[in-house]
Design an enzyme around this catalytic site. Structure first.
Site, mmCIF file in Angstrom:
data_model
loop_
_atom_site.group_PDB
_atom_site.id
_atom_site.type_symbol
_atom_site.label_atom_id
_atom_site.label_comp_id
_atom_site.label_asym_id
_atom_site.label_seq_id
_atom_site.Cartn_x
_atom_site.Cartn_y
_atom_site.Cartn_z
ATOM 1 N N TYR A 162 0.811 -1.216 0.000
ATOM 2 C CA TYR A 162 0.000 0.000 0.000
ATOM 3 C C TYR A 162 0.849 1.272 0.000
ATOM 4 C CZ TYR A 162 -0.055 -0.203 5.275
ATOM 5 O OH TYR A 162 0.233 -0.261 6.618
ATOM 6 N N GLU A 163 0.173 2.384 -0.266
ATOM 7 C CA GLU A 163 0.822 3.692 -0.463
ATOM 8 C C GLU A 163 1.814 3.665 -1.625
ATOM 9 O OE1 GLU A 163 -0.388 6.234 0.623
ATOM 10 O OE2 GLU A 163 -1.661 5.318 2.139
ATOM 11 N N GLY A 164 1.466 2.965 -2.677
ATOM 12 C CA GLY A 164 2.347 2.828 -3.824
ATOM 13 C C GLY A 164 3.223 1.607 -3.647
#
Length: 593
Positions: free
Chosen positions: A438-440
């Site tokens: 997550y978050e890229g």
């Protein structure tokens, strides 16, 4: 076992590895008194160990519940959150104009590691609120700041970040959520978002959602995305809560880990559309969202550090207590604790040194971001902003890869007991897995590093960093301390590999982009292991010269192990970057045939 914050290790990394002490002395932090750092972190460690750590297992076992469009968290969580905000922990780095303590981001970064280590699912909630504060403070109207910012800073209300849709994950430009202007300055938003962390919960009485959506006449792709603030409950003119807004959790995910963190499907529009307020300019939502995402990416990197340290502490305790076999050459009856065996020592040193390297990189990122906003000199600010931008993808990806690898080793040291849930080692392994996604995803971080951050200013930020690291290596080499072993030589070789790989990629980013992208992930690993190794060596030198962190020899040992076991892989990683592009790009017949 419970958790004990490693305050001495944190302070050494923060003050010397990340350069906080030097930045304070240089005047980049204004009137900030660096002497309070230890006191703040000691108190954070106490709260984490006494309140948050005991709830970690509780949250994993109980998880969360969704009923009647409401999410209920695990037993003890709402009370712990109220105690956490009452103690002022949410406001550590918040703007003073809105009730925050105004402490440096670097201090809050160390606190974030502590919250993540003690209870990673709990710490995830304020991590997103911090990102919401940054976006609102940077891009919101004065009216929205007046209504929402103080509540977010105090933690009375929490924030979410809503990007992902079923057809739009990493490709944010494919999102379909719609925003219709009403004519009174508000918008009606309709759509569905998935994988929304803390999209709903019972720890606060309001939640402030930051949602990406498209206006009716918006251009296609990311150029047509706007950012909207959508409160769970509307706010009356007097500041009290009003009607329930049309945004609800319609589902929760059943996950491999992070069981206590609600991951929601959020639905808007069943009752005419959620009322939202524009943040920044129309069709400029990605600019605003990147303010949130860059903060969140550093925070997720710190999650990797925290969960790694928790796994290391638990594995160390287990290895000291678990008796199996005998030490080589020992005579007599009885069994020895497994920590006497060389391979167990190797695994523990690998866990500790990798955690320490990731910690230093994350803290250095935070210090750079601090200087970028706090320093008086414009050039200093600009250089620091470039340094922070360069380090952010490394902090996120390298540190979360480390979190996964260290928790893996934690299970291995526990042996069969690590595969059993009762020991808790498996929970750390499960919880860590999402951090590299997550978050890229970490692959996207590698692409960002190669295509944007490396190429910025013709690589000037990279060369400046390598020059500083070269100074550390020279100090190790001239110290003539036999305890460092071959550390200096290994780090010198790694710097050469990183420089050559960087130049090779710079030449190909524009001319042969697929070749550059094929080597992006090993390049990020090369970058992280080289920077981390040099920073650990610098910390060991500082510990030897000032005696702040107790016995300096342990830091020399950690730095040497990392250099001789992790950084030494640099030459192979360099060859992977430069030699494997043809194989990767020519694999279609194997993968797609």
């Amino acid at each position: 076992m419970t958790y004990r914050a490693p305050i001495s290790d944190i302070l050494l990394a923060l003050n010397h590895g990340a350069g906080l002490q030097a930045a304070v002395k240089a005047g980049h932090y204004g009137d900030f008194d660096g002497d309070i750092t230890a006191a703040v972190l000691e108190e954070a460690g106490k709260f984490a160990g006494d309140v948050l750590a005991p709830l970690n297992r509780v949250g994993d076992e109980h998880g969360i519940k969704l009923a009647d469009n409401k999410v209920t968290t695990a037993p003890g969580w709402p009370d712990a959150y109220q105690r956490w905000t009452a103690a002022g922990w949410n406001a550590v780095s918040g703007p003073e104009a809105f009730g925050g303590q105004g402490l440096p981001l670097a201090i809050n970064a160390a606190c974030t590691e502590i919250w993540s280590a003690s209870n990673i699912a709990f710490g995830l909630c304020p991590l997103l609120t911090l990102s919401a504060i940054e976006a609102l403070d940077a891009h919101g109207s004065e009216e929205l700041k007046r209504i929402y910012l103080e509540k977010l800073v105090s933690g009375e209300w929490t924030g979410t970040m809503q990007l992902t849709e079923p057809q739009a994950g990493s490709d944010v430009g494919a999102l379909r959520t719609r925003a219709e202007p009403v004519g009174d300055g508000t918008y009606r938003i309709k759509g569905t978002k998935i994988f929304i962390t803390y999209g709903d919960h019972d720890m606060t009485d309001n939640i402030v959602h930051f949602v990406l959506a498209r206006l009716p006449d918006a251009p296609a792709g990311t150029k047509g995305i706007s950012l909207f603030l959508i409160p769970k409950f509307l706010v009356n003119a007097d500041g009290s809560l009003g009607a329930r807004n049309d945004i609800y959790p319609s589902g929760v995910e059943h996950k491999l880990g992070m069981h206590a963190s609600p991951t929601c499907t959020m639905t808007m529009g069943d009752q005419g559309g959620a009322i939202g307020y524009l943040i920044g300019e129309e069709n400029k939502g990605m600019l605003c969202m990147f303010t949130m995402m860059n903060q969140a990416r550093l925070g997720v990197g710190l999650e990797g550090v925290g969960i790694a340290d928790r796994a290391y502490q638990q594995a160390l305790t287990f290895a000291q207590e678990r008796k199996q076999g005998r030490a080589v050459g020992r005579q007599g009856d009885g069994l020895d604790p497994i920590i006497v065996h060389p391979d167990v020592k190797r695994m523990l040193l690998q866990m500790r040194s990798m955690t320490a390297a990731a910690r230093s990189i994350c803290y250095a990122t935070a210090v750079a971001l601090d200087i970028a906003t706090r320093a008086k000199d414009a050039k200093v600010r600009a250089d620091a902003a470039a340094r922070g931008a360069l380090l952010t993808p490394i902090a996120k990806a390298f540190s979360t890869d480390i979190g996964n690898e260290v928790t893996y080793l934690g299970v291995q040291i526990h042996g069969g007991m690590g595969f059993i849930e009762e020991t808790g080692a498996a929970q750390h392994y499960r919880d860590a897995r999402i951090t590299s996604i997550y978050e890229g995803t970490n692959g996207i971080q590698s692409i960002d590093l190669v295509t944007r951050k490396l190429a910025a200013n013709g690589g000037a930020s990279v060369w400046a960093l390598l020059d500083e690291l070269g100074g550390i290596v020279k100090q190790v080499e001239t110290s003539n301390d036999p305890a460092f072993g071959t550390t200096g030589a290994k780090l010198r070789d790694a710097l050469g590999s990183l420089e050559r790989a960087s130049k090779w990629l710079l030449e190909r980013v524009a001319s042969a982009p697929n070749d550059a992208l094929a080597g992006a992930t090993p390049y990020l690993r090369l970058f992280g292991s080289t920077v981390g190794g040099c920073m650990l060596a610098g910390e060991a030198l500082a510990a030897k010269s000032n005696g702040e962190a107790g016995d300096p020899q342990r830091y020399v040992t950690v730095a040497r192990f990392f250099a001789e076991n992790i950084t030494v892989q640099a030459s192979s990683l360099e060859k992977t970057v430069t030699d494997s592009a043809d194989a990767v790009n020519g694999a279609d017949a194997v993968l797609l045939g």
